[in-house]
Design an enzyme around this catalytic site. Structure first.
Site, PDB file in Angstrom:
ATOM      1  N   THR A 197       0.672  -1.057   0.077  1.00 14.60           N
ATOM      2  CA  THR A 197      -0.017   0.059   0.035  1.00 14.60           C
ATOM      3  C   THR A 197       0.781   1.453  -0.011  1.00 14.60           C
ATOM      4  O   THR A 197       2.004   1.127   0.618  1.00 14.60           O
ATOM      5  CB  THR A 197      -1.109   0.201   1.276  1.00 14.60           C
ATOM      6  OG1 THR A 197      -1.407   1.428   1.520  1.00 14.60           O
ATOM      7  CG2 THR A 197      -0.246  -0.660   2.506  1.00 14.60           C
TER       8      THR A 197
ATOM      9  N   SER B 235      -0.416   2.986  10.658  1.00 10.16           N
ATOM     10  CA  SER B 235      -1.469   2.101  11.593  1.00 10.16           C
ATOM     11  C   SER B 235      -1.019   0.877  11.665  1.00 10.16           C
ATOM     12  O   SER B 235       0.157   0.490  11.001  1.00 10.16           O
ATOM     13  CB  SER B 235      -2.722   2.059  10.973  1.00 10.16           C
ATOM     14  OG  SER B 235      -2.683   1.022   9.786  1.00 10.16           O
TER      15      SER B 235
ATOM     16  N   TYR C 192      -2.007  -1.901  10.598  1.00 13.82           N
ATOM     17  CA  TYR C 192      -2.426  -2.515   9.143  1.00 13.82           C
ATOM     18  C   TYR C 192      -1.217  -2.129   8.435  1.00 13.82           C
ATOM     19  O   TYR C 192      -0.415  -3.026   7.604  1.00 13.82           O
ATOM     20  CB  TYR C 192      -3.888  -2.195   8.614  1.00 13.82           C
ATOM     21  CG  TYR C 192      -3.573  -2.061   7.224  1.00 13.82           C
ATOM     22  CD1 TYR C 192      -3.578  -3.564   6.491  1.00 13.82           C
ATOM     23  CD2 TYR C 192      -3.739  -1.210   6.436  1.00 13.82           C
ATOM     24  CE1 TYR C 192      -3.666  -3.567   5.016  1.00 13.82           C
ATOM     25  CE2 TYR C 192      -3.759  -1.207   5.080  1.00 13.82           C
ATOM     26  CZ  TYR C 192      -3.700  -2.256   4.266  1.00 13.82           C
ATOM     27  OH  TYR C 192      -3.707  -2.389   2.981  1.00 13.82           O
ATOM     28  N   HIS C 193      -0.938  -0.947   8.185  1.00  9.03           N
ATOM     29  CA  HIS C 193       0.223  -0.419   7.280  1.00  9.03           C
ATOM     30  C   HIS C 193       1.310  -0.748   7.710  1.00  9.03           C
ATOM     31  O   HIS C 193       2.371  -1.292   7.000  1.00  9.03           O
ATOM     32  CB  HIS C 193       0.281   1.206   7.211  1.00  9.03           C
ATOM     33  CG  HIS C 193      -1.123   1.781   6.533  1.00  9.03           C
ATOM     34  ND1 HIS C 193      -2.139   2.485   7.388  1.00  9.03           N
ATOM     35  CD2 HIS C 193      -1.670   1.796   5.240  1.00  9.03           C
ATOM     36  CE1 HIS C 193      -2.959   2.763   6.493  1.00  9.03           C
ATOM     37  NE2 HIS C 193      -2.753   2.251   5.006  1.00  9.03           N
TER      38      HIS C 193
ATOM     39  N   LYS D 244       2.207  -4.125   6.191  1.00  9.99           N
ATOM     40  CA  LYS D 244       2.530  -4.132   5.033  1.00  9.99           C
ATOM     41  C   LYS D 244       4.153  -3.773   4.854  1.00  9.99           C
ATOM     42  O   LYS D 244       4.734  -4.078   4.022  1.00  9.99           O
ATOM     43  CB  LYS D 244       1.701  -2.908   4.322  1.00  9.99           C
ATOM     44  CG  LYS D 244       0.430  -3.636   4.081  1.00  9.99           C
ATOM     45  CD  LYS D 244       0.106  -4.631   3.222  1.00  9.99           C
ATOM     46  CE  LYS D 244      -1.313  -4.846   2.827  1.00  9.99           C
ATOM     47  NZ  LYS D 244      -1.750  -6.089   1.818  1.00  9.99           N
TER      48      LYS D 244
ATOM     49  N   ARG E  87     -17.456   5.375   0.129  1.00  5.46           N
ATOM     50  CA  ARG E  87     -18.086   5.606   1.313  1.00  5.46           C
ATOM     51  C   ARG E  87     -18.931   6.958   1.048  1.00  5.46           C
ATOM     52  O   ARG E  87     -20.161   6.874   1.228  1.00  5.46           O
ATOM     53  CB  ARG E  87     -17.137   5.767   2.423  1.00  5.46           C
ATOM     54  CG  ARG E  87     -17.864   5.288   3.673  1.00  5.46           C
ATOM     55  CD  ARG E  87     -16.527   4.919   4.729  1.00  5.46           C
ATOM     56  NE  ARG E  87     -15.156   5.642   4.606  1.00  5.46           N
ATOM     57  CZ  ARG E  87     -14.431   6.344   5.095  1.00  5.46           C
ATOM     58  NH1 ARG E  87     -15.103   7.451   5.630  1.00  5.46           N
ATOM     59  NH2 ARG E  87     -13.349   6.732   4.920  1.00  5.46           N
TER      60      ARG E  87
HETATM   61  N1  LIG Z   1      -9.056  -2.270  -1.683  1.00  2.00           N
HETATM   62  C1  LIG Z   1      -8.205  -1.186  -1.474  1.00  2.00           C
HETATM   63  O1  LIG Z   1      -8.510  -0.138  -1.779  1.00  2.00           O
HETATM   64  C2  LIG Z   1      -6.621  -1.580  -1.207  1.00  2.00           C
HETATM   65  C3  LIG Z   1      -5.675  -0.444  -1.354  1.00  2.00           C
HETATM   66  C4  LIG Z   1      -4.361  -0.745  -1.029  1.00  2.00           C
HETATM   67  C5  LIG Z   1      -3.981  -2.003  -0.792  1.00  2.00           C
HETATM   68  N2  LIG Z   1      -4.950  -3.145  -0.719  1.00  2.00           N
HETATM   69  C6  LIG Z   1      -4.396  -4.402  -0.444  1.00  2.00           C
HETATM   70  O2  LIG Z   1      -4.857  -5.303  -1.677  1.00  2.00           O
HETATM   71  C7  LIG Z   1      -5.492  -6.636  -0.999  1.00  2.00           C
HETATM   72  C8  LIG Z   1      -6.713  -6.840  -1.343  1.00  2.00           C
HETATM   73  O3  LIG Z   1      -7.526  -5.986  -0.912  1.00  2.00           O
HETATM   74  P1  LIG Z   1      -9.217  -5.975  -0.984  1.00  2.00           P
HETATM   75  O4  LIG Z   1      -9.654  -4.699  -0.667  1.00  2.00           O
HETATM   76  O5  LIG Z   1      -9.673  -6.776  -1.874  1.00  2.00           O
HETATM   77  O6  LIG Z   1      -9.552  -6.741   0.443  1.00  2.00           O
HETATM   78  P2  LIG Z   1     -10.589  -7.742   0.838  1.00  2.00           P
HETATM   79  O7  LIG Z   1     -10.547  -7.837   2.391  1.00  2.00           O
HETATM   80  O8  LIG Z   1     -11.861  -7.670   0.043  1.00  2.00           O
HETATM   81  O9  LIG Z   1      -9.815  -9.350   0.282  1.00  2.00           O
HETATM   82  C9  LIG Z   1      -8.748  -9.898   0.801  1.00  2.00           C
HETATM   83  C10 LIG Z   1      -9.097 -11.513   0.905  1.00  2.00           C
HETATM   84  O10 LIG Z   1      -8.360 -12.289   1.602  1.00  2.00           O
HETATM   85  C11 LIG Z   1      -9.012 -13.286   2.321  1.00  2.00           C
HETATM   86  N3  LIG Z   1      -7.974 -13.681   3.480  1.00  2.00           N
HETATM   87  C12 LIG Z   1      -7.374 -12.964   4.245  1.00  2.00           C
HETATM   88  N4  LIG Z   1      -6.743 -13.724   4.901  1.00  2.00           N
HETATM   89  C13 LIG Z   1      -6.909 -15.108   4.558  1.00  2.00           C
HETATM   90  C14 LIG Z   1      -6.040 -16.147   4.885  1.00  2.00           C
HETATM   91  N5  LIG Z   1      -5.378 -16.077   6.099  1.00  2.00           N
HETATM   92  N6  LIG Z   1      -6.280 -17.325   4.169  1.00  2.00           N
HETATM   93  C15 LIG Z   1      -7.038 -16.996   2.961  1.00  2.00           C
HETATM   94  N7  LIG Z   1      -7.555 -16.090   2.550  1.00  2.00           N
HETATM   95  C16 LIG Z   1      -7.493 -14.813   3.314  1.00  2.00           C
HETATM   96  C17 LIG Z   1     -10.435 -12.613   2.888  1.00  2.00           C
HETATM   97  O11 LIG Z   1     -11.161 -13.665   3.235  1.00  2.00           O
HETATM   98  C18 LIG Z   1     -10.572 -11.706   1.769  1.00  2.00           C
HETATM   99  O12 LIG Z   1     -11.665 -12.345   0.774  1.00  2.00           O
HETATM  100  C19 LIG Z   1      -5.301  -6.438   0.497  1.00  2.00           C
HETATM  101  O13 LIG Z   1      -3.960  -6.997   0.826  1.00  2.00           O
HETATM  102  C20 LIG Z   1      -5.232  -5.058   0.712  1.00  2.00           C
HETATM  103  O14 LIG Z   1      -4.372  -4.620   1.881  1.00  2.00           O
HETATM  104  C21 LIG Z   1      -6.189  -2.885  -1.105  1.00  2.00           C
END
Ligand SMILES: NC(=O)c1ccc[n+]([C@@H]2O[C@H](COP(=O)([O-])OP(=O)(O)OC[C@H]3O[C@@H](n4cnc5c(N)ncnc54)[C@H](O)[C@@H]3O)[C@@H](O)[C@H]2O)c1
Length: 396
Positions: A158, A193, A195-196, A199, A255
């Protein structure tokens, strides 16, 4: 065409990525343990509309397109479950032919707890975030080292890893001259955070694995994604993308549009000068595809900043306000006390040339894009729960 594993394939980005790559002829397997759905159930958070589980979605995709997306439901914090994806012992929950597809050419790693507010709710959620995210990443690196060193890992990081430094943000690396000597280092990171910070720790684990085991990895520093549909998700209702609009899992623009539709004032935290890089979900699809077909080199940790433009919170609120008003909504903007610990006015100048040079053609955030999102979200106005929009989870 490659064989691609998508870890976290049930999520906001995972499922549309699976369809996007499958429709382009790649052989795709999705893996997920519904971790996110379980958290949402515990916290009484609903997406804008229900989406079926992966087996139903993959079956529908096959009925409509004739293409197969194999489904495996397993917890990737368990090393045996991770190894099973590489050693042929995986039990598929859905597939057309129970046949192991072999070592993957590419692994797209989305499988993490993706919310900063969730990670800061309390000590338990912080620990869940740390253990889940780091274990999945570490297991993946170990399985690839053991079984599949030629596979290309595409990892989602991220932009929040960098924080908001008072210097230009490079794409992952920086050349430093110190006391007359030069070196190339990971760009300084300072997550805002837990979370960050996971990463940031992922990036360190990955860099160790690249240096030591000579793996090849693309680490994508992605900004907040917005959007509700892709080319493939609109084909059928059962193929829809899971869409969150709450404080914990909804990204800001998703949102704000939902808030505008139900006359809930757009919640600008503090001064609203917080600036970040954003991208349309359609561009996430393009970025992943470009990274798949142009892999990192052996022993390379390649880092791209995955954004297409930057906005402050005030700018996003104004855009939603203007389009919402034109469409007849009573949009209001309210500045509220910032529950986060973050700079509300700051310098922000990230570079993001790498993915454009690979051929990504951005979908910029204009009024038409916003209008399209309004028109989609309004269909589900009756499902919107006001009480999950803002709970004020505090950073401090
Ligand atoms: N959506 C955004 O705006 C955004 C921005 C920057 C980074 N990201 C990163 O991109 C990735 C995907 O984001 P997203 O918005 O689709 O999130 P999301 O939560 O919708 O998808 C992540 C999926 O991973 C699965 N998961 C988590 N832990 C697991 C485990 N131990 N075993 C199997 N499956 C597991 C969850 O059930 C979920 O379905 C994440 O790593 C997130 O940090 C997202």
């Amino acid at each position: 065409m490659s064989h691609i594993l998508i870890l976290g394939g049930d999520g906001y980005l995972g499922w549309p990525t699976a369809m996007h790559l499958s429709s382009r002829g790649h052989e795709v397997t999705v893996v997920d343990n519904y971790y996110k759905r379980a958290i949402c159930k515990d916290l009484h958070i609903n997406p804008l509309y229900e989406v079926p589980d992966l087996s139903v979605r993959a079956k529908r995709w096959h009925e409509i397109t004739g293409k197969e997306i194999k489904v495996c439901v397993s917890d990737l914090t368990n090393i045996n479950s991770m190894n099973a994806l590489f050693n042929g012992k995986c039990n598929y929950d859905w597939c057309v032919e129970k046949k192991y597809t072999g070592i993957p050419d590419t692994i797209v790693h989305y499988a993490e707890q993706p919310s900063a507010p969730y990670s800061l709710m309390n000590n338990t959620t912080a620990n869940n975030t740390i253990s889940n995210n780091l274990l999945v990443t570490n297991n993946l690196l170990y399985s690839v080292k053991e079984y599949s060193r030629d596979s290309h890992i595409i990892k989602l990081g991220t932009m929040g890893e960098y924080g908001t430094p008072n210097i230009d943000i490079e794409e992952g690396w920086i050349d430093i001259e110190h006391n007359g000597r030069n070196g190339k280092f990971l760009f300084p990171r300072q997550g805002s955070s837990i979370y960050h910070t996971t990463k940031v720790m992922d990036t360190d684990l990955i860099w160790f694995a690249v240096r030591t085991w000579e793996l090849k990895v693309t680490d994508l520093m992605q900004g907040p994604v917005y959007g509700i549909e892709t080319e493939e998700s609109i084909i059928d209702k059962d193929l829809s993308i899971i869409f969150f609009y709450d404080e914990i899992f909804g990204t800001i623009l998703n949102r704000f549009i939902t808030q505008a539709i139900i006359d809930y004032p757009l919640t600008v935290y503090g001064k609203g000068g917080q600036t970040r890089g954003y991208l349309n979900i359609k561009d996430t699809m393009q970025c992943i595809e470009k990274a798949v077909i142009n892999p990192a080199k052996d022993s390379e940790l390649r880092i791209f900043n995955q954004i297409t433009e930057t906005f402050s919170v005030n700018q996003l609120a104004d855009k939603v306000y203007n389009v919402g008003q034109q469409l007849g909504f009573n949009v209001m903007i309210e500045s509220i006390e910032n529950p986060r610990k973050e700079a509300e006015e700051h310098y922000y100048n990230p570079k993001y040339q790498g993915l454009l040079e690979l051929g990504v053609k951005p979908h910029y955030l204009d009024d038409l894009v916003l209008e399209g999102m309004f028109n989609q979200v309004i269909k589900y106005r009756d499902n919107i729960k006001k009480d999950i929009i803002f709970k004020g989870i505090k950073w401090i």
